[in-house]
Scaffold this active site. Structure first.
Site, PDB file in Angstrom:
ATOM      1  N   ASP A 124       0.852  -1.194   0.000  1.00 40.12           N
ATOM      2  CA  ASP A 124       0.000   0.000   0.000  1.00 40.12           C
ATOM      3  C   ASP A 124       0.887   1.243   0.000  1.00 40.12           C
ATOM      4  OD1 ASP A 124      -1.959   1.929   0.377  1.00 40.12           O
ATOM      5  OD2 ASP A 124      -3.031   0.778   1.901  1.00 40.12           O
ATOM      6  N   ARG A 126      -0.350   4.406  -0.448  1.00 38.56           N
ATOM      7  CA  ARG A 126      -1.189   5.607  -0.368  1.00 38.56           C
ATOM      8  C   ARG A 126      -0.713   6.587   0.696  1.00 38.56           C
ATOM      9  NH1 ARG A 126      -6.921   2.954   0.100  1.00 38.56           N
ATOM     10  NH2 ARG A 126      -5.643   1.340   1.040  1.00 38.56           N
TER      11      ARG A 126
END
Ligand SMILES: Nc1nc2c(ncn2[C@@H]2O[C@H](COP(=O)(O)OP(=O)(O)OP(=O)(O)O)[C@@H](O)[C@H]2O)c(=O)[nH]1
Ligand SMILES: [Zn+2]
Length: 201
Positions: A124, A126
């Site tokens: 991830d 983000r």
């Protein structure tokens, strides 16, 4: 984060206001949808949604994004007040083309985390640092956040946003995304109870 403009956005559930922002650092264009009076002190029902072209716009059943987007807007409409930040970080930050490469590896048997790692990306990528300035624009400081992702709650708190409550957002379990949801629970720590989630046809 630079605020640019606002327009009305009628949806099947409510007439939202749609606000455009541009990040001077990345050049990315992000949007927020708001409903009701956000300037009062009452914590605001909120969704921080990361772009998923396949799920949000192309009806993909590989993930739960489209159904979550719809459920979040419906919940805000039902309450008559809330905010949805739509962040342009497709594929958990790896971009659309790389997400499709990851999906291709998943078609061959990799899970959602293994596929990212095989392509040389973290599970991830983000970032949530654009959220605070976007929320500050509306005078929002306290959220009741619709999510199943504990890392998102942590990341927002690290960015100085007060998440006073977590509202589960469990929708759209189907035969195509069962493995994906299981991997999110097992490897990414998502708060899911698959047994509680009705299976859609
Ligand atoms: N790299 C990659 N990204 C994916 C995949 N499936 C969905 N995404 C992206 O993941 C993001 C959504 O994240 P999720 O992990 O589904 O959910 P979340 O936002 O972390 O958690 P919730 O708040 O509970 O929805 C969107 O940017 C999607 O494009 C996948 O298999 N690989
Ligand atoms: Zn998705």
């Amino acid at each position: 984060m630079d605020y640019v403009a606002t327009c009305k956005l009628p949806t099947p559930w409510a007439v939202f206001s749609l606000h455009a922002f541009v990040s001077p650092e990345s050049g990315k264009e992000h949007v927020a949808m708001t409903l009701g009076d956000l300037s009062t002190t009452e914590p605001v029902l909120a969704r921080v949604h990361s772009e998923c072209l396949t799920g949000d716009a192309l009806f993909s059943q590989r993930c739960d994004c489209g159904a979550q987007l719809e459920a979040a807007l419906q919940a805000i409409a039902a309450e008559g007040r809330g905010v949805l930040l739509y962040l342009r970080q497709e594929g958990r930050g790896i971009g659309l083309v790389n997400k499709i490469r990851a999906y291709s590896l998943q078609d061959e048997g990799a899970d959602t985390v293994e596929a990212n790692v095989r392509l040389g990306f973290p599970a991830d990528m983000r970032r949530y640092d654009v959220c605070r300035p976007m929320l500050e624009h509306f005078g929002v400081t306290q959220l009741r956040l619709m999510t199943n992702n504990p890392r998102k709650v942590d990341a927002l708190r690290e960015n100085g946003i007060e998440v006073v409550a977590r509202v589960p957002l469990q929708v759209n379990r189907n035969r195509y995304n069962e493995g994906y949801l299981q991997t999110k629970a097992a490897k990414m720590g998502h708060w899911f109870n698959l047994a509680d989630l009705p299976e859609n046809p």
